[in-house]
Design an enzyme around this catalytic site. Structure first.
Site, PDB file in Angstrom:
ATOM      1  CB  CYS A  33      -1.245  -0.032   1.647  1.00  0.00           C
ATOM      2  SG  CYS A  33      -0.333  -0.195   2.674  1.00  0.00           S
ATOM      3  CG  ASP A  35      -0.056   3.356   4.490  1.00  0.00           C
ATOM      4  OD1 ASP A  35      -0.904   3.814   3.052  1.00  0.00           O
ATOM      5  OD2 ASP A  35      -1.394   3.073   5.067  1.00  0.00           O
ATOM      6  CB  CYS A 107      -3.287  -0.145   8.843  1.00  0.00           C
ATOM      7  SG  CYS A 107      -4.333  -0.118   7.667  1.00  0.00           S
TER       8      CYS A 107
END
Ligand code: FES
Length: 125
Positions: A33, A35, A107
């Protein structure tokens, strides 16, 4: 759909920022992703000689859930000894937020891993 707690931590992140004189820093990224999370720790010893997380801050470049899990992680870890903080499991952060949608569970894992990296950084100093 995000829980109210996720939305709260996303809109009002706790402990966001940097600690300029941090004792340890941990950074992790998720290549899928993109991140990136960075955790800063300030530690001191308690009466029994254990290292206590006196201050913790985060810098996260990522999705809303990544901000919310970083924020929640700092609340969960602050004031804990390193030993206690290491007991926070990968999905405990998502649970503390009242859950995350399945595609966002990583996450929570990323926040866990960022703290683990920061602790490793401290222990190998
Ligand atoms: Fe990857 Fe949030 S989408 S950490």
């Amino acid at each position: 759909m995000y829980t109210e707690k996720v939305m709260d931590h996303f809109s009002h992140p706790r402990n966001q920022g940097i600690i300029p004189d941090a004792d340890a820093i941990g950074q992790v990224g998720n290549p899928k992703c993109g991140d990136v999370m960075k955790i800063y720790l300030k530690l001191n010893k308690n009466k029994t000689g254990d290292d206590v997380i006196k201050d913790i801050k985060f810098e996260t470049l990522g999705c809303g859930a990544a901000i919310a899990t970083s924020s929640m992680l700092t609340e969960m870890a602050k004031g804990k000894t390193i030993k206690e903080a290491l007991k926070i499991k990968k999905l405990d952060i998502a649970d503390a937020l009242g859950g995350l949608p399945e595609p966002k569970l990583h996450c929570s894992i990323l926040a866990h891993d960022a703290l683990a990296e920061a602790i490793k950084n401290y222990q190998t100093k």
